[in-house]
Design a protein around this motif. Structure first.
Motif, PDB file in Angstrom:
ATOM      1  N   LEU A 163      33.822   3.011  22.716  1.00 52.59           N
ATOM      2  CA  LEU A 163      32.711   2.111  22.430  1.00 52.59           C
ATOM      3  C   LEU A 163      31.405   2.893  22.437  1.00 52.59           C
ATOM      4  CD1 LEU A 163      33.692  -0.888  24.749  1.00 52.59           C
ATOM      5  CD2 LEU A 163      34.125  -0.658  22.297  1.00 52.59           C
ATOM      6  N   THR A 164      30.503   2.552  21.541  1.00 52.69           N
ATOM      7  CA  THR A 164      29.187   3.166  21.501  1.00 52.69           C
ATOM      8  C   THR A 164      28.135   2.112  21.840  1.00 52.69           C
ATOM      9  OG1 THR A 164      28.934   2.699  19.132  1.00 52.69           O
ATOM     10  CG2 THR A 164      29.921   4.814  19.743  1.00 52.69           C
ATOM     11  N   GLY A 165      26.893   2.559  22.072  1.00 57.55           N
ATOM     12  CA  GLY A 165      25.840   1.602  22.354  1.00 57.55           C
ATOM     13  C   GLY A 165      24.880   2.094  23.409  1.00 57.55           C
ATOM     14  N   ARG A 166      24.370   1.157  24.212  1.00 58.49           N
ATOM     15  CA  ARG A 166      23.338   1.477  25.185  1.00 58.49           C
ATOM     16  C   ARG A 166      23.539   0.693  26.493  1.00 58.49           C
ATOM     17  NH1 ARG A 166      22.702   4.655  21.743  1.00 58.49           N
ATOM     18  NH2 ARG A 166      20.837   5.125  20.486  1.00 58.49           N
ATOM     19  N   LEU A 167      23.263   1.365  27.615  1.00 60.49           N
ATOM     20  CA  LEU A 167      23.042   0.699  28.886  1.00 60.49           C
ATOM     21  C   LEU A 167      21.544   0.814  29.109  1.00 60.49           C
ATOM     22  CD1 LEU A 167      23.595  -0.576  31.617  1.00 60.49           C
ATOM     23  CD2 LEU A 167      24.438   1.638  32.435  1.00 60.49           C
ATOM     24  N   MET A 168      20.836  -0.325  29.113  1.00 62.46           N
ATOM     25  CA  MET A 168      19.377  -0.319  29.053  1.00 62.46           C
ATOM     26  C   MET A 168      18.764  -0.935  30.310  1.00 62.46           C
ATOM     27  SD  MET A 168      19.013  -1.469  25.035  1.00 62.46           S
ATOM     28  CE  MET A 168      20.245  -2.771  25.120  1.00 62.46           C
ATOM     29  N   PHE A 169      17.778  -0.209  30.867  1.00 62.41           N
ATOM     30  CA  PHE A 169      17.034  -0.678  32.028  1.00 62.41           C
ATOM     31  C   PHE A 169      15.568  -0.826  31.647  1.00 62.41           C
ATOM     32  CE2 PHE A 169      20.660   1.664  33.682  1.00 62.41           C
ATOM     33  CZ  PHE A 169      21.133   0.865  34.723  1.00 62.41           C
ATOM     34  N   MET A 170      14.990  -1.985  31.927  1.00 58.95           N
ATOM     35  CA  MET A 170      13.563  -2.196  31.726  1.00 58.95           C
ATOM     36  C   MET A 170      13.080  -3.129  32.832  1.00 58.95           C
ATOM     37  SD  MET A 170      10.613  -3.654  30.730  1.00 58.95           S
ATOM     38  CE  MET A 170      11.120  -5.320  30.289  1.00 58.95           C
ATOM     39  N   GLY A 171      12.413  -2.536  33.848  1.00 63.56           N
ATOM     40  CA  GLY A 171      12.039  -3.328  35.001  1.00 63.56           C
ATOM     41  C   GLY A 171      13.294  -3.852  35.677  1.00 63.56           C
ATOM     42  N   LYS A 172      13.374  -5.175  35.868  1.00 62.48           N
ATOM     43  CA  LYS A 172      14.542  -5.783  36.482  1.00 62.48           C
ATOM     44  C   LYS A 172      15.596  -6.200  35.465  1.00 62.48           C
ATOM     45  CE  LYS A 172      12.185  -7.515  40.615  1.00 62.48           C
ATOM     46  NZ  LYS A 172      11.893  -8.716  41.449  1.00 62.48           N
ATOM     47  N   ILE A 173      15.306  -5.984  34.187  1.00 58.88           N
ATOM     48  CA  ILE A 173      16.241  -6.349  33.126  1.00 58.88           C
ATOM     49  C   ILE A 173      17.283  -5.243  32.952  1.00 58.88           C
ATOM     50  CG2 ILE A 173      16.528  -6.788  30.662  1.00 58.88           C
ATOM     51  CD1 ILE A 173      13.845  -8.139  30.642  1.00 58.88           C
ATOM     52  N   ILE A 174      18.556  -5.622  32.969  1.00 58.94           N
ATOM     53  CA  ILE A 174      19.657  -4.680  32.730  1.00 58.94           C
ATOM     54  C   ILE A 174      20.519  -5.253  31.612  1.00 58.94           C
ATOM     55  CG2 ILE A 174      21.597  -3.419  33.731  1.00 58.94           C
ATOM     56  CD1 ILE A 174      20.410  -4.055  36.507  1.00 58.94           C
ATOM     57  N   LEU A 175      20.626  -4.502  30.520  1.00 54.55           N
ATOM     58  CA  LEU A 175      21.401  -4.946  29.367  1.00 54.55           C
ATOM     59  C   LEU A 175      22.453  -3.908  29.006  1.00 54.55           C
ATOM     60  CD1 LEU A 175      18.456  -6.190  27.102  1.00 54.55           C
ATOM     61  CD2 LEU A 175      20.014  -7.627  28.431  1.00 54.55           C
ATOM     62  N   ILE A 176      23.610  -4.369  28.557  1.00 57.04           N
ATOM     63  CA  ILE A 176      24.643  -3.484  28.010  1.00 57.04           C
ATOM     64  C   ILE A 176      24.905  -3.937  26.583  1.00 57.04           C
ATOM     65  CG2 ILE A 176      27.007  -2.627  28.195  1.00 57.04           C
ATOM     66  CD1 ILE A 176      26.928  -3.240  31.167  1.00 57.04           C
ATOM     67  N   LEU A 177      24.682  -3.036  25.640  1.00 55.89           N
ATOM     68  CA  LEU A 177      24.911  -3.318  24.219  1.00 55.89           C
ATOM     69  C   LEU A 177      26.029  -2.408  23.738  1.00 55.89           C
ATOM     70  CD1 LEU A 177      24.031  -4.718  21.560  1.00 55.89           C
ATOM     71  CD2 LEU A 177      22.366  -2.876  21.250  1.00 55.89           C
ATOM     72  N   LEU A 178      27.118  -3.008  23.281  1.00 56.12           N
ATOM     73  CA  LEU A 178      28.302  -2.239  22.896  1.00 56.12           C
ATOM     74  C   LEU A 178      28.705  -2.524  21.457  1.00 56.12           C
ATOM     75  CD1 LEU A 178      30.448  -2.889  26.094  1.00 56.12           C
ATOM     76  CD2 LEU A 178      29.233  -0.782  25.530  1.00 56.12           C
ATOM     77  N   GLN A 227      26.025   6.045  17.345  1.00 55.63           N
ATOM     78  CA  GLN A 227      26.951   7.173  17.246  1.00 55.63           C
ATOM     79  C   GLN A 227      27.530   7.579  18.603  1.00 55.63           C
ATOM     80  OE1 GLN A 227      27.945   8.330  14.200  1.00 55.63           O
ATOM     81  NE2 GLN A 227      26.699   6.560  13.577  1.00 55.63           N
ATOM     82  N   MET A 228      26.901   7.109  19.686  1.00 59.16           N
ATOM     83  CA  MET A 228      27.366   7.457  21.036  1.00 59.16           C
ATOM     84  C   MET A 228      26.922   6.377  22.010  1.00 59.16           C
ATOM     85  SD  MET A 228      24.627  10.469  21.972  1.00 59.16           S
ATOM     86  CE  MET A 228      24.983  11.335  20.446  1.00 59.16           C
ATOM     87  N   PHE A 229      27.398   6.485  23.245  1.00 56.23           N
ATOM     88  CA  PHE A 229      26.950   5.578  24.286  1.00 56.23           C
ATOM     89  C   PHE A 229      25.941   6.317  25.150  1.00 56.23           C
ATOM     90  CE2 PHE A 229      27.050   3.568  28.448  1.00 56.23           C
ATOM     91  CZ  PHE A 229      26.919   2.226  28.094  1.00 56.23           C
ATOM     92  N   GLU A 230      24.770   5.710  25.350  1.00 53.61           N
ATOM     93  CA  GLU A 230      23.703   6.348  26.110  1.00 53.61           C
ATOM     94  C   GLU A 230      23.141   5.396  27.164  1.00 53.61           C
ATOM     95  OE1 GLU A 230      21.035   9.257  23.747  1.00 53.61           O
ATOM     96  OE2 GLU A 230      21.424   7.592  22.368  1.00 53.61           O
TER      97      GLU A 230
END
Length: 262
Positions: A163-178, A227-230
């Motif tokens: 799976l590719t995508g992002r683990l994203m942190f912004m303040g208290k927000i945590i999102l995983i986009l796959l 293209q990758m998971f970051e």
């Protein structure tokens, strides 16, 4: 209320043996099983199986996850598919014990022709197009107490499931986009919901209970393929918004992210 136990299943014999840990919870029972199976060359293969039985089991099929350090991801997916096929034959009757016996007897036939990356690509080209096969998942996590361990676990799952995508942190927000194959997206969700990936306020390992599936949909032509998971951290909401916009996901951002700030 949760209750845990560890016991040995009586499956010792010419085809191998199994050991199982199980948990009772309000929404069902989860079995974590390590099973040793002999394959064609008389080599022991260690399978790690997860059966999540919903409250209306056996009238409803269990969720199944398969992993092994000795097999490819494609081979594990093949085993899972075969187990689900067998499970349908036992619908409305207890089936986990029978499924374990079946996989002990038939594993060597399932993996006798090892799946390779080349074979996976060939299968994809013969079936649906790349765009048709790729799905997208957006998750919101309430918090991460054991952040470093949690991040490593998510990275490993994404890598194992291609799976590719992002683990994203912004303040208290945590999102995983796959992004990835639909079956692998489903597999990730099972792992995310059933594995002890974090710790509670007392420091004990716990499952992720504060997770929300914001969106699960097929990747569209206007969406950029990662293209990758970051793992990325953002200082402002504007930076996070630009990440979504660069991926052609401006609508996804505007619909789901701003409400998280309220």
């Amino acid at each position: 209320m949760r209750r845990q136990a560890l016991t040995d299943l009586c499956l010792h014999g010419e085809h191998g043996s199994a050991r199982v840990a199980y948990e009772w919870e309000t929404d069902g029972v989860t079995f974590r099983i390590q099973i040793s199976v002999k394959e064609l060359l008389d080599t022991d293969i260690l399978l790690k199986l997860l059966f999540r039985l919903p409250v209306n089991y056996p009238s409803t099929l269990p969720e199944i996850s398969v992993s092994s350090d000795q097999l490819t991801r494609a081979q594990c997916m093949d085993i899972k598919d075969k187990l689900l096929e067998q499970a349908k034959k036992h619908l409305s009757e207890p089936m986990v014990h029978d499924l374990l016996l079946w996989i002990q007897q038939h594993l060597k036939y399932i993996i006798k022709q090892p799946a390779t990356v080349c074979n996976e690509k060939t299968t994809l080209s013969k079936g649906a197009s790349t765009e048709d096969a790729i799905w997208m998942l957006l998750l919101h996590l309430d918090h991460m107490r054991a952040k470093a361990k949690y991040v490593r676990t998510v990275e490993k799952w994404a890598s194992d499931l291609k799976l590719t995508g992002r683990l994203m942190f912004m303040g208290k927000i945590i999102l995983i986009l796959l992004q990835g194959d639909k079956s692998n997206i489903k597999e990730y969700l099972i792992l995310q919901k059933t594995s002890k990936v974090d710790v509670d306020s007392s420091g004990k390992k716990c499952k992720e209970k504060m997770i929300s599936v914001l969106c699960e949909t097929k990747v569209q032509s206007q969406h950029k393929r990662f293209q990758m998971f970051e793992v990325k951290e953002y200082s402002t909401l504007n930076e996070l918004q630009k990440e979504f916009e660069a991926a052609g996901l401006a609508n996804l951002f505007s619909e789901f992210v701003p409400p998280l700030l309220k």
